[in-house]
Design a protein around this motif. Sequence first.
Motif, PDB file in Angstrom:
ATOM      1  N   ASP A  21     -68.507 -32.079  35.000  1.00  0.00           N
ATOM      2  CA  ASP A  21     -67.260 -31.672  34.027  1.00  0.00           C
ATOM      3  C   ASP A  21     -66.152 -31.501  34.599  1.00  0.00           C
ATOM      4  OD1 ASP A  21     -69.581 -32.105  31.801  1.00  0.00           O
ATOM      5  OD2 ASP A  21     -69.572 -29.854  31.736  1.00  0.00           O
ATOM      6  N   GLY A  22     -65.055 -31.998  34.223  1.00  0.00           N
ATOM      7  CA  GLY A  22     -63.756 -31.818  34.377  1.00  0.00           C
ATOM      8  C   GLY A  22     -63.381 -32.707  35.600  1.00  0.00           C
ATOM      9  N   ASP A  50     -60.075 -34.656  34.941  1.00  0.00           N
ATOM     10  CA  ASP A  50     -58.864 -33.850  34.841  1.00  0.00           C
ATOM     11  C   ASP A  50     -57.774 -33.704  35.767  1.00  0.00           C
ATOM     12  OD1 ASP A  50     -59.984 -33.284  32.278  1.00  0.00           O
ATOM     13  OD2 ASP A  50     -60.688 -31.400  32.880  1.00  0.00           O
ATOM     14  N   SER A  57     -54.872 -32.037  38.001  1.00  0.00           N
ATOM     15  CA  SER A  57     -54.389 -30.418  38.266  1.00  0.00           C
ATOM     16  C   SER A  57     -53.929 -30.452  39.677  1.00  0.00           C
ATOM     17  CB  SER A  57     -55.486 -29.892  38.099  1.00  0.00           C
ATOM     18  OG  SER A  57     -55.101 -28.169  37.957  1.00  0.00           O
ATOM     19  N   SER A  61     -57.171 -36.063  40.074  1.00  0.00           N
ATOM     20  CA  SER A  61     -58.427 -35.639  39.722  1.00  0.00           C
ATOM     21  C   SER A  61     -59.338 -35.220  40.688  1.00  0.00           C
ATOM     22  CB  SER A  61     -59.004 -36.663  38.673  1.00  0.00           C
ATOM     23  OG  SER A  61     -59.248 -37.812  39.276  1.00  0.00           O
TER      24      SER A  61
END
Length: 189
Positions: free
Chosen positions: A104-105, A108, A110, A134
């Motif tokens: 998960d993630g 994303d 960051s 990501s």
Amino acid sequence: RVHYRPGAPYAIGAWRDQLPAAAIIINGSFFDENDYALGLLVSDGQIYGQSYSGFGGMFQVDAAGLARVRSLIYEPYQGEALTQAVQAFPMLVEANGSRASQGDGFDDRSRRTVIAQDSLRRIILAVIPYATMSFNELQEWLLSSDLDVQIAFGLDGGRSTGLVINTPGLSALYPSLDKVPAVIAVYSR
């Protein structure tokens, strides 16, 4: 060395002021709302916390001074004596350069901090100081780069991402947005 200030963190720039002899300082492990490190952390032989089980990675230095990166998935911590260690996640590259499972993630974007090791056993530290990458992209870059990465995992990233370089040829600060209680510091001999 792993430096740790439980409950009393510094921003990366302040860590530089506290550790003027360090050539490199990078943020380390995850921490809780009270600034105590999560997972296992070892600073100058002093053990803090509990090892992650079944996930994550560990950067360690043993009593002989050998530094290495390992997967806690395939090589769980068994209580062996270490002088320095930090644990974090996710694994990005498993032993022998194979792609780690994505979770998960992973898509994303960051700020990112990564620690890796190549086939010559050199430790690689890297930060992406802007929220542009990501884990999926970072994993792909590590596997396709000419760095010969054999194993890698993400250290605490996001607002904790920070790096100090203080060498004769280069002085740079990529500041963390938050204070961090634990850092990895590299000293020249």
